[in-house]
Design a protein around this motif. Structure first.
Motif, PDB file in Angstrom:
ATOM      1  N   GLU A   1       0.835  -1.220  -0.024  1.00  0.00           N
ATOM      2  CA  GLU A   1      -0.116   0.091  -0.073  1.00  0.00           C
ATOM      3  C   GLU A   1       0.879   1.228   0.032  1.00  0.00           C
ATOM      4  O   GLU A   1       1.813   1.260   0.666  1.00  0.00           O
ATOM      5  CB  GLU A   1      -0.983  -0.029   1.253  1.00  0.00           C
ATOM      6  CG  GLU A   1      -1.906  -0.903   1.205  1.00  0.00           C
ATOM      7  CD  GLU A   1      -2.894  -0.780   2.533  1.00  0.00           C
ATOM      8  OE1 GLU A   1      -2.792  -0.070   3.368  1.00  0.00           O
ATOM      9  OE2 GLU A   1      -3.616  -2.030   2.652  1.00  0.00           O
TER      10      GLU A   1
ATOM     11  N   ARG B   1      -3.866   0.327  -2.349  1.00  0.00           N
ATOM     12  CA  ARG B   1      -3.108  -0.862  -2.670  1.00  0.00           C
ATOM     13  C   ARG B   1      -2.722  -0.973  -3.940  1.00  0.00           C
ATOM     14  O   ARG B   1      -3.463  -0.489  -4.976  1.00  0.00           O
ATOM     15  CB  ARG B   1      -4.215  -2.047  -2.263  1.00  0.00           C
ATOM     16  CG  ARG B   1      -3.360  -3.473  -2.562  1.00  0.00           C
ATOM     17  CD  ARG B   1      -4.483  -4.766  -2.073  1.00  0.00           C
ATOM     18  NE  ARG B   1      -3.749  -5.779  -2.507  1.00  0.00           N
ATOM     19  CZ  ARG B   1      -3.569  -6.753  -1.632  1.00  0.00           C
ATOM     20  NH1 ARG B   1      -4.564  -7.005  -0.579  1.00  0.00           N
ATOM     21  NH2 ARG B   1      -3.176  -7.797  -2.063  1.00  0.00           N
ATOM     22  N   VAL B   2      -1.495  -1.411  -4.194  1.00  0.00           N
ATOM     23  CA  VAL B   2      -0.703  -1.513  -5.645  1.00  0.00           C
ATOM     24  C   VAL B   2      -1.133  -2.828  -6.023  1.00  0.00           C
ATOM     25  O   VAL B   2      -1.031  -3.783  -5.256  1.00  0.00           O
ATOM     26  CB  VAL B   2       0.753  -1.476  -5.282  1.00  0.00           C
ATOM     27  CG1 VAL B   2       1.319  -1.787  -6.843  1.00  0.00           C
ATOM     28  CG2 VAL B   2       1.215  -0.184  -4.869  1.00  0.00           C
ATOM     29  N   ASP B   3      -1.759  -2.917  -7.236  1.00  0.00           N
ATOM     30  CA  ASP B   3      -1.962  -4.170  -7.810  1.00  0.00           C
ATOM     31  C   ASP B   3      -1.077  -5.027  -8.068  1.00  0.00           C
ATOM     32  O   ASP B   3       0.079  -4.823  -8.589  1.00  0.00           O
ATOM     33  CB  ASP B   3      -2.497  -3.797  -9.389  1.00  0.00           C
ATOM     34  CG  ASP B   3      -2.757  -5.135 -10.254  1.00  0.00           C
ATOM     35  OD1 ASP B   3      -3.234  -6.219  -9.505  1.00  0.00           O
ATOM     36  OD2 ASP B   3      -2.859  -4.930 -11.527  1.00  0.00           O
TER      37      ASP B   3
ATOM     38  N   LEU C   1       9.954  -0.229  -6.897  1.00  0.00           N
ATOM     39  CA  LEU C   1       8.937  -1.331  -7.128  1.00  0.00           C
ATOM     40  C   LEU C   1       9.600  -1.828  -8.740  1.00  0.00           C
ATOM     41  O   LEU C   1       9.763  -1.123  -9.566  1.00  0.00           O
ATOM     42  CB  LEU C   1       7.544  -0.579  -7.200  1.00  0.00           C
ATOM     43  CG  LEU C   1       6.933   0.080  -5.876  1.00  0.00           C
ATOM     44  CD1 LEU C   1       5.633   0.538  -6.333  1.00  0.00           C
ATOM     45  CD2 LEU C   1       7.065  -0.972  -5.073  1.00  0.00           C
TER      46      LEU C   1
END
Length: 124
Positions: free
Chosen positions: A24, A29-31, A52
């Motif tokens: 998150e 929230r990140v996929d 990321l």
């Protein structure tokens, strides 16, 4: 460098269990299908940084304020060019012809050479 005045810090929460993780950023929230991994870097005197990587996750947990970056996937071309330019053609042919899986079908020698190159690239 004064990080408080020239950068936006984001709230990050990473919860990992086995090969799965939930990330998150600022409560969003990140996929998980869009990332292949992440790293958390923290140097003394600087805020932590989360990088990321674009698809799955390594196991880790981190919660706090951090700089967030999205990394580009490296171009494999230059590394492949360096690797291939170091190959001795005579040794490659000799090794491919000596492979126990060398077939007799058309293109079997080419296939054996490619398999040999893959093994050498993996250090086998």
């Amino acid at each position: 460098m004064d990080h408080d005045s020239d950068e936006t810090l984001h709230s990050v929460r990473i919860t990992a269990r086995g090969a799965k993780a939930a990330i998150e950023i600022d409560g969003q929230r990140v996929d998980p299908g869009g990332l292949s991994g992440y790293t958390v870097i923290h140097r003394e005197g600087e805020p932590p940084q989360v990088v990321l990587y674009p698809g799955d996750y390594a196991e880790s947990t981190f919660e706090g304020l951090t700089r967030v970056s999205v990394a580009d996937m490296p171009d494999p071309g230059p590394a492949a060019a360096v690797f291939l330019s170091a190959i001795d053609a005579e040794e490659l042919e000799r090794s491919a012809l000596a492979r126990p899986d060398l077939g007799t079908d058309p293109h079997s020698l080419t296939q054996a050479m490619l398999m040999q190159l893959v093994e050498w690239a993996r250090g086998l």
